[in-house]
Each structure stands twice: as structure tokens, then as C-alpha cells.
Design a protein around this motif. Structure first.
Motif, PDB file in Angstrom:
ATOM      1  N   ALA A 108       0.829  -1.210   0.000  1.00 18.33           N
ATOM      2  CA  ALA A 108       0.000   0.000   0.000  1.00 18.33           C
ATOM      3  C   ALA A 108       0.864   1.262   0.000  1.00 18.33           C
ATOM      4  CB  ALA A 108      -0.926  -0.010   1.214  1.00 18.33           C
ATOM      5  N   ILE A 109       1.944   1.251   0.770  1.00 16.75           N
ATOM      6  CA  ILE A 109       2.846   2.412   0.800  1.00 16.75           C
ATOM      7  C   ILE A 109       3.502   2.606  -0.567  1.00 16.75           C
ATOM      8  CG2 ILE A 109       5.029   3.276   1.759  1.00 16.75           C
ATOM      9  CD1 ILE A 109       4.234   1.991   4.417  1.00 16.75           C
ATOM     10  N   ILE A 110       3.996   1.519  -1.145  1.00 16.28           N
ATOM     11  CA  ILE A 110       4.665   1.611  -2.448  1.00 16.28           C
ATOM     12  C   ILE A 110       3.706   2.131  -3.513  1.00 16.28           C
ATOM     13  CG2 ILE A 110       5.736   0.242  -4.279  1.00 16.28           C
ATOM     14  CD1 ILE A 110       6.841  -1.586  -2.048  1.00 16.28           C
ATOM     15  N   ASN A 111       2.477   1.638  -3.523  1.00 18.94           N
ATOM     16  CA  ASN A 111       1.486   2.082  -4.517  1.00 18.94           C
ATOM     17  C   ASN A 111       1.131   3.551  -4.344  1.00 18.94           C
ATOM     18  OD1 ASN A 111       1.368  -0.429  -5.697  1.00 18.94           O
ATOM     19  ND2 ASN A 111      -0.418  -1.102  -4.531  1.00 18.94           N
ATOM     20  N   LYS A 112       1.153   4.030  -3.099  1.00 19.12           N
ATOM     21  CA  LYS A 112       0.819   5.425  -2.827  1.00 19.12           C
ATOM     22  C   LYS A 112       1.753   6.390  -3.571  1.00 19.12           C
ATOM     23  CE  LYS A 112       0.511   6.608   1.547  1.00 19.12           C
ATOM     24  NZ  LYS A 112       0.839   7.151   2.900  1.00 19.12           N
ATOM     25  N   TYR A 113       3.029   5.992  -3.683  1.00 14.31           N
ATOM     26  CA  TYR A 113       4.027   6.894  -4.268  1.00 14.31           C
ATOM     27  C   TYR A 113       4.456   6.478  -5.685  1.00 14.31           C
ATOM     28  CZ  TYR A 113       4.440   8.490   0.558  1.00 14.31           C
ATOM     29  OH  TYR A 113       4.178   8.995   1.804  1.00 14.31           O
ATOM     30  N   LYS A 114       3.750   5.543  -6.263  1.00 16.20           N
ATOM     31  CA  LYS A 114       4.136   5.048  -7.591  1.00 16.20           C
ATOM     32  C   LYS A 114       4.209   6.191  -8.606  1.00 16.20           C
ATOM     33  CE  LYS A 114       2.878   1.697 -11.162  1.00 16.20           C
ATOM     34  NZ  LYS A 114       1.895   0.661 -11.581  1.00 16.20           N
ATOM     35  N   GLY A 115       5.331   6.274  -9.319  1.00 14.48           N
ATOM     36  CA  GLY A 115       5.509   7.282 -10.357  1.00 14.48           C
ATOM     37  C   GLY A 115       5.912   8.650  -9.865  1.00 14.48           C
ATOM     38  N   ARG A 116       6.124   8.816  -8.570  1.00 12.19           N
ATOM     39  CA  ARG A 116       6.444  10.142  -8.037  1.00 12.19           C
ATOM     40  C   ARG A 116       7.938  10.396  -7.887  1.00 12.19           C
ATOM     41  NH1 ARG A 116       2.913  11.665  -2.918  1.00 12.19           N
ATOM     42  NH2 ARG A 116       4.468  13.335  -2.994  1.00 12.19           N
ATOM     43  N   SER A 117       8.767   9.360  -7.992  1.00 15.96           N
ATOM     44  CA  SER A 117      10.219   9.545  -7.900  1.00 15.96           C
ATOM     45  C   SER A 117      10.806   9.604  -9.303  1.00 15.96           C
ATOM     46  CB  SER A 117      10.860   8.395  -7.114  1.00 15.96           C
ATOM     47  OG  SER A 117      12.269   8.437  -7.242  1.00 15.96           O
ATOM     48  N   LYS A 118      11.452  10.708  -9.622  1.00 17.31           N
ATOM     49  CA  LYS A 118      12.060  10.861 -10.947  1.00 17.31           C
ATOM     50  C   LYS A 118      13.187   9.850 -11.159  1.00 17.31           C
ATOM     51  CE  LYS A 118      10.974  15.790 -11.369  1.00 17.31           C
ATOM     52  NZ  LYS A 118      11.530  17.166 -11.508  1.00 17.31           N
ATOM     53  N   GLY A 119      13.775   9.386 -10.067  1.00 14.38           N
ATOM     54  CA  GLY A 119      14.848   8.406 -10.183  1.00 14.38           C
ATOM     55  C   GLY A 119      14.342   6.974 -10.217  1.00 14.38           C
ATOM     56  N   GLY A 120      13.014   6.793 -10.142  1.00 15.75           N
ATOM     57  CA  GLY A 120      12.443   5.456 -10.198  1.00 15.75           C
ATOM     58  C   GLY A 120      12.437   4.721  -8.877  1.00 15.75           C
ATOM     59  N   TYR A 121      12.664   5.428  -7.773  1.00 17.21           N
ATOM     60  CA  TYR A 121      12.736   4.787  -6.463  1.00 17.21           C
ATOM     61  C   TYR A 121      11.345   4.619  -5.853  1.00 17.21           C
ATOM     62  CZ  TYR A 121      17.714   5.619  -6.926  1.00 17.21           C
ATOM     63  OH  TYR A 121      19.005   5.619  -7.380  1.00 17.21           O
ATOM     64  N   LEU A 122      11.242   3.744  -4.868  1.00 14.04           N
ATOM     65  CA  LEU A 122       9.949   3.487  -4.235  1.00 14.04           C
ATOM     66  C   LEU A 122       9.432   4.697  -3.474  1.00 14.04           C
ATOM     67  CD1 LEU A 122      10.334  -0.155  -2.804  1.00 14.04           C
ATOM     68  CD2 LEU A 122       9.711   0.596  -5.106  1.00 14.04           C
TER      69      LEU A 122
END
Length: 450
Positions: free
Chosen positions: A345-359
Motif C-alpha cells: 500500500a505504501i509503495i502504490n501510494k508513491y508510484k511514479g512520483r520519484s524521478k529516479g524510479g525509487y519506491l
């Protein structure tokens, strides 16, 4: 009587848009005048709201935040030292005296801790007392963050700090029990307790010499021997070692961790939306650390499509501490984790928000790191993130009235491993998932008491 106070600002009169130290002259609660000194030595500073906190006077993000904060702390500490030891009618006199001392070092009010330590070493060297210099050299390397044992390829690590400033750079007359205790905590954390007694003894000896030379009025009274790290207990069973060491390992009880999960981070967050969002990311990083039983640096560096597989909700990675080890099959040691629903759930919350591709979309993860070639810079950023999170964790500990007041990231790793073992999980599997060994769980992670 007029008093002088200092603060950092980018709104200093004709210097607006540049970082300056503002020295305000006050009398009877009224500000009589202000004088400004431009901060020199900053590396490509950015004063956007995302990078600079005007209220706190801190760089909170950006490629050179750590270095620039070090520059400002050093300047403020030096100016405050002049205020505490001299008499100046306003900021102009203060700045003139400070600038003169830089041009004429012999006029400075006192040497730094590092400078005084160097003078001791030079004197012993001149006297040919090489046997006595070793202990001071060891302390010197610890304070500067260099592993002296590796001669041709010295290994660097984070040196001890107090309130954002290296102990090495703090004026000798300002060193007190607060710094002494911080140094002891640093030995336990960074050096895993190695050399604790000798380093603390030498630290105290340096201050004693400074006191004898009337360079400081402080004496160190902290009883550090009573807080020495617990050493391995030879001749005991693993269960006896766990029981003996349990009280020294700080964890949250399951009820305390549940309270942490429910805690509203906005209760301690600054009013700015950006900081409120950042604190939520910090809290989720801590929770992800607990759910994966991993180390902070490893959680920060996990990426979509590389370490994390979205379809199977599985993470496969090589822990940073095991990157140089090879298993029986001649391959790097890997950890495989099947994530619980809370972590997904935490990972899905931030999906696509890191420009470097991080969780996690931390400011430092706005780019993709080439860690093998950029390790020193990456490592400093990680430590900066850990330090900021630990500051907020202590506030949460107070808000929740936790027994562990000095709450830190590693307490959640300790807690996750302890809770898993207590729940009856196979200790060998827990060790494998946590990227450690059963022996280390017994020594460093498992608390048999709380």
C-alpha cells in the motif's frame, strides 16, 4: 545594556537574495540596529522553498545541503564565540573582530577541539614520544572520519557531530559533557562500540590538558564507563547471550508500534504543505523499514522494476553491507522478500512520483543514482535523511509517551526482528530476510525483555 543576537536570512537589506548573518543589537527589548555579513564559501546554494528553510536557517534539500549547512554552522559558532567572550557595541564591531582573527589566527579567542588535539600530537612527535601519540592519532582519525588502518586506500565514514557541527570544529572551550556523551553515542552507533573505552578516555584526557592550560573552564564528569557497550559473553549459550543483551537493545512493544502506525504526523509537522508531505514520506519510510526488516540505506535505494517486482509484490536486493560478499554459488548475497499488504500500500501510494524510479520520492531520489561511482555523495545524503527523520522520531516518542525517548530508525529494525522471532518465525529465515545472521540477531537486534 545592549545585547547581540544572530540569525541567517536571505532578506538582509541591500543583500536581499544572498545569504547573510544578521546581527541585531537590542536594548530593553527593542532592536536598535542590524548589521549584515555575507556568508562565504557556499557551494551553488539554492534559496527556493524546497531547498532553504528561512525560519530554521537551514538548507533542507539540494546537492550541497550538508556541506552548506556545515559552512553556516561553523560561521555562526565562531561569531557566537566572539559574543560570549568579548564586548561589542554592535554587529559592525563584531564582524571586524572576527575578520581580523581570521587574518591573524593568533588573535582568535580559542583553538578548536581538532586544532588543540593536533597541537598535542605535534608536541609528542617533537619529544619523540611515539608510544604516547598512538592514542591521540586514533582519536584524531575518529573525529575526522578516516579509518587509519587502511593506509593506501583510507576508508571514510561519517565523523561525530553535535547540533549539526563536527566535534572536530567546535572551540575547545565550548566542549562539555553534552559533546562527550554525543561522542560516546557516535562510537556505539557508527563504530559499533569498537574502541569505546580508549577513545572516551583519550577524549577526556584532551579536555583535561586544555583545562590545565586554562583554555577551558569545563571538566568532563560524565561516567562513560558505566555506559560501555556490552561485549560478547564467551562461554554462554545463545539463549543466555540474548537474555543478557536484551536490555541493551531498544525496541518498541507491539502496542507502541501500533500507536506509531496510527499517529497523525501532522501533529508535529510544520504548517507548510511541502514539509507536511515530506514528513509523511519520512513516516512511510520508517514503516517500510519495519515491514521489510531492512536497513535505512537499503530501503531508500529500492527501485521499481529493479529490486521491486510489481506483479509478485516481491523485493530482491543485495544489502549494502553485504555487497562485497559472495555466497557458496559464487554470486552476491541476495535477500528475497514477499511484502505484506501494508508495504504494498505504501509503495502504490508513491508510484511514479520519484524521478529516479525509487519506491519513495525523497528529495535525494529526484535523480537515479549511480551508487558505485557516486557512493560518497549518496552516502552523505542518506545520512542527512536519517538524521532528519531521527529528529522527528524523537518528537513522536514524546507525543506518544514512548518508553524509548531517544527513538531512531534502527529501533524499528530491532523491533521488527524481535517481534518476528517472538511470533515463532524461524530465526534463520528472519536472519536471511533481514540481511544478517542469527549470531548478529542475538547480539544486536533481539530484545528478550520488553
Amino acid at each position: 545594556m545592549a545585547t547581540l543576537s544572530l540569525r541567517l536570512t536571505t532578506n538582509g537589506g541591500k543583500f536581499k537574495g544572498r545569504l547573510v548573518v544578521e546581527c541585531a543589537t537590542r536594548e530593553n527589548g527593542k532592536t536598535l540596529k542590524r548589521h549584515y555579513k555575507v556568508v562565504q564559501g557556499l557551494q551553488s546554494p539554492s534559496y527556493s522553498p524546497e531547498c532553504w528553510n528561512e525560519k530554521e536557517g537551514l538548507f533542507i534539500s539540494g546537492p550541497n545541503a550538508v556541506q552548506n549547512n556545515h559552512v553556516t554552522k561553523l560561521l555562526l559558532y565562531g561569531l557566537q564565540e566572539f559574543i560570549d567572550t568579548g564586548s561589542y557595541s554592535d554587529g559592525r564591531q563584531l564582524y571586524d573582530a572576527y575578520d581580523y582573527s581570521k587574518a591573524h589566527p593568533e588573535a582568535a579567542p580559542s583553538a578548536t577541539f581538532g586544532e588543540f588535539l593536533e597541537s598535542i600530537m605535534e608536541k609528542l612527535k617533537a619529544e619523540g614520544r611515539s608510544s604516547n601519540i598512538e592514542q591521540y592519532t586514533t582519536l584524531y582519525h575518529a573525529l575526522t572520519g578516516v579509518n587509519k588502518k587502511v593506509v593506501n586506500r583510507p576508508k571514510h565514514f561519517t565523523p561525530p557531530y553535535y547540533n549539526g557541527m563536527r566535534l572536530f570544529d567546535i572551540p575547545i572551550r565550548a566542549i562539555s559533557n553534552r559533546h562527550f556523551i554525543a561522542f560516546g553515542d557516535w562510537i556505539k552507533d557508527v563504530k559499533k562500540g569498537a574502541g569505546y573505552r580508549n577513545l572516551m578516555t583519550t577524549f577526556k584526557a584532551v579536555i583535561s590538558k586544555a583545562h590545565q592550560q586554562e583554555l577551558t573552564s569545563n571538566t568532563l564528569t560524565y561516567k562513560f564507563k558505566a555506559n560501555m557497550p556490552i561485549k560478547a559473553l564467551s562461554g554462554h549459550t545463545a539463549k543466555e547471550k540474548i537474555r543478557a543483551k536484551g536490555e541493551s537493545i531498544t525496541i518498541l512493544t507491539e502496542a507502541e508500534f501500533a500507536a506509531f502506525e496510527r499517529f497523525d504526523i501532522l501533529k508535529i509537522a510544520p504548517p507548510q504543505q511541502r514539509f507536511q508531505e515530506l514528513l509523511q514520506i519520512y513516516k512511510d519510510l520508517v514503516l517500510l523499514l519495519y515491514y521489510t526488516r531492512s536497513r535505512p540505506a537499503d530501503v531508500i535505494s529500492l527501485r521499481h522494476g529493479k529490486e521491486y517486482d510489481e506483479e509478485s509484490h516481491t523485493i530482491i536486493y543485495t544489502p549494502r553491507k553485504l555487497s562485497s560478499r559472495i555466497n557458496a554459488k559464487g554470486r552476491p548475497c541476495c535477500v528475497t522478500l514477499q511484502l505484506p499488504k501494508q508495504a504494498v500500500a505504501i509503495i502504490n501510494k508513491y508510484k511514479g512520483r520519484s524521478k529516479g524510479g525509487y519506491l519513495l520520492p525523497l528529495p535525494m531520489n529526484e535523480r537515479e543514482w549511480d551508487i558505485p561511482t557516486e557512493f560518497p555523495t549518496w552516502y552523505v545524503r542518506v545520512k542527512n535523511v536519517e538524521q532528519r527523520i531521527n529528529q522527528y522520531l524523537k518528537k513522536i516518542a514524546v507525543a506518544l509517551n514512548l518508553e524509548v525517548k531517544d527513538l531512531s530508525l534502527y529501533d524499528f529494525r530491532h523491533s521488527a526482528i524481535t517481534h518476528a522471532v517472538r511470533a515463532g518465525e524461524n530465526v534463520f529465515m528472519v536472519a536471511q530476510q533481514a540481511g544478517t545472521s542469527v549470531n548478529n540477531i542475538e547480539r544486536y537486534y533481539y530484545n528478550a525483555v520488553r
